[in-house]
Design a protein around this motif. Sequence first.
Motif, short mmCIF file in Angstrom:
data_model
loop_
_atom_site.label_atom_id
_atom_site.label_comp_id
_atom_site.label_asym_id
_atom_site.label_seq_id
_atom_site.Cartn_x
_atom_site.Cartn_y
_atom_site.Cartn_z
N GLY A 127 30.77 140.07 104.21
CA GLY A 127 31.52 140.45 103.01
C GLY A 127 32.74 139.57 102.81
N PRO A 128 33.13 139.35 101.55
CA PRO A 128 34.35 138.58 101.28
C PRO A 128 35.59 139.44 101.48
CG PRO A 128 33.36 139.30 99.22
CD PRO A 128 32.42 139.73 100.32
N LEU A 129 36.68 138.79 101.85
CA LEU A 129 37.96 139.49 101.93
C LEU A 129 38.52 139.57 100.51
CD1 LEU A 129 40.27 140.72 103.60
CD2 LEU A 129 41.26 138.43 103.74
N PRO A 130 38.62 140.77 99.94
CA PRO A 130 39.08 140.91 98.55
C PRO A 130 40.58 140.69 98.43
CG PRO A 130 38.69 143.07 99.49
CD PRO A 130 38.29 142.07 100.54
N GLN A 131 40.97 139.52 98.02
CA GLN A 131 42.38 139.18 97.91
C GLN A 131 43.10 140.14 96.98
OE1 GLN A 131 43.89 136.97 99.76
NE2 GLN A 131 42.00 136.25 100.73
N ALA B 196 26.97 129.19 107.94
CA ALA B 196 26.50 128.38 106.82
C ALA B 196 26.28 129.22 105.57
CB ALA B 196 25.21 127.65 107.20
N ASP B 197 26.98 130.34 105.47
CA ASP B 197 26.82 131.22 104.30
C ASP B 197 27.25 130.48 103.03
OD1 ASP B 197 27.00 133.24 102.33
OD2 ASP B 197 27.46 134.75 103.85
N VAL C 124 29.23 133.64 100.50
CA VAL C 124 30.53 134.11 100.99
C VAL C 124 30.91 133.20 102.17
CG1 VAL C 124 31.85 136.03 101.94
CG2 VAL C 124 30.02 136.47 100.29
N PRO C 125 31.72 132.20 101.97
CA PRO C 125 32.05 131.25 103.04
C PRO C 125 32.59 131.94 104.29
CG PRO C 125 32.83 130.43 100.93
CD PRO C 125 32.37 131.84 100.69
N VAL C 126 32.28 131.34 105.43
CA VAL C 126 32.66 131.94 106.70
C VAL C 126 34.17 132.05 106.86
CG1 VAL C 126 32.73 129.76 107.99
CG2 VAL C 126 32.13 131.91 109.17
N ALA C 127 34.93 131.32 106.08
CA ALA C 127 36.39 131.45 106.12
C ALA C 127 36.82 132.89 105.88
CB ALA C 127 37.03 130.54 105.08
N ASN C 128 36.01 133.65 105.14
CA ASN C 128 36.34 135.05 104.90
C ASN C 128 36.32 135.86 106.19
OD1 ASN C 128 36.37 135.80 101.75
ND2 ASN C 128 34.95 134.12 102.07
N GLN D 70 23.53 130.18 110.36
CA GLN D 70 22.98 131.27 109.57
C GLN D 70 23.66 131.35 108.21
OE1 GLN D 70 20.39 133.48 110.62
NE2 GLN D 70 20.20 131.95 112.25
N GLY D 71 22.89 131.79 107.21
CA GLY D 71 23.40 131.87 105.84
C GLY D 71 23.83 133.27 105.47
N HIS D 72 23.51 133.68 104.25
CA HIS D 72 23.91 135.00 103.75
C HIS D 72 22.92 136.04 104.23
CE1 HIS D 72 26.71 137.17 101.29
NE2 HIS D 72 25.74 137.74 100.58
N GLY D 73 22.99 136.31 105.52
CA GLY D 73 22.02 137.13 106.22
C GLY D 73 21.58 136.40 107.47
N PHE D 74 20.86 137.09 108.34
CA PHE D 74 20.51 136.51 109.64
C PHE D 74 19.02 136.56 109.88
CE2 PHE D 74 24.49 139.11 110.17
CZ PHE D 74 25.36 138.06 109.86
N ARG D 75 18.55 135.58 110.69
CA ARG D 75 17.13 135.53 111.04
C ARG D 75 16.97 135.27 112.54
NH1 ARG D 75 13.81 135.19 106.64
NH2 ARG D 75 14.79 134.69 104.64
N GLY D 76 15.80 135.62 113.04
CA GLY D 76 15.47 135.31 114.42
C GLY D 76 16.39 135.96 115.43
N ALA D 77 16.79 135.14 116.43
CA ALA D 77 17.62 135.66 117.51
C ALA D 77 18.97 136.17 117.00
CB ALA D 77 17.84 134.58 118.56
N ALA D 78 19.50 135.53 115.96
CA ALA D 78 20.77 135.97 115.39
C ALA D 78 20.65 137.37 114.81
CB ALA D 78 21.24 134.99 114.31
N GLU D 79 19.53 137.61 114.14
CA GLU D 79 19.32 138.94 113.58
C GLU D 79 19.23 140.00 114.67
OE1 GLU D 79 16.17 141.29 110.64
OE2 GLU D 79 15.68 139.32 111.44
N GLU D 80 18.50 139.67 115.73
CA GLU D 80 18.36 140.62 116.83
C GLU D 80 19.71 140.90 117.49
OE1 GLU D 80 15.48 138.98 119.44
OE2 GLU D 80 13.85 139.06 117.96
N ASP D 81 20.52 139.86 117.65
CA ASP D 81 21.83 140.05 118.26
C ASP D 81 22.72 140.91 117.37
OD1 ASP D 81 23.86 139.05 120.41
OD2 ASP D 81 24.88 138.74 118.48
#
Length: 263
Positions: free
Chosen positions: A169-173, A192-193, A196-200, A223-234
Amino acid sequence: MSITRRNLLIGAALAVSSNAQAQQDKSLSMPLTAQRNTFKSGGKAIAVETFQGSGTSPRPTLLMLHGADGLSYNSQYREAARTVAAAGYQVHLVHYLDRTGEKRASFSTLFQNFMPWMSTVQDALTFAANHPGADGSRIGIVGISLGAALGLAVSSTDPRVKALVNYFGPLPQGAVATTSRLPPTLVLHGSADPIVPVANAYAVEALLRQQNVPHEVKVYPGQGHGFRGAAEEDATRRALAFLQRHLAGSRAAMDSDPLSVDG
């Protein structure tokens, strides 16, 4: 800010964690009930779908806040809510876009509609706290994308929220009260979202550290806007463990020392 079946995150999470496998096995054998109700917010009728298992004992309660794609185009939110409920929670899937009469959030009016949506989420907390079978002292928010931004904003001012799970989620300024204390918060984000850039995630982490709030932050490389594979499981394991510790488990855990995890 849509999600795919594989990225339903919290739904799958609560089905596989070993930390609560015994409880999960028992819960999955119980029938689930689904109820559709409405509550008033800003003079509008807001639909809410409530999912819970059988039994009369008060249970920890969650608001599930969908992304900008809404509930008309993505049935997976309901599947996620059912899975969470099977783990022993009372889950309220809130149609907060009803407040502005939308099926999908419009990016052209996103900023002007954010405050009304916040108000609706606060009214949803009242609805959830008073719902039969809810433990009003243990209410959390699971927010996905836009829903996570709303969760951040509301929980920064409403002490009824005892735990927050923020999926990319983005940080709502300007909407998060920095002078108020956020609840224990879990942040899950992809490096790699593109939406919503990871800076948030790092901005939220900085705020949580400043407030000395118990928190965990996990950024998944590539990972992008959501997770796959091992990242999703973690991510699924972390989500369940966090909710178990700060919401479903001992109330004393809410007063534990701050925890920050990144990696």
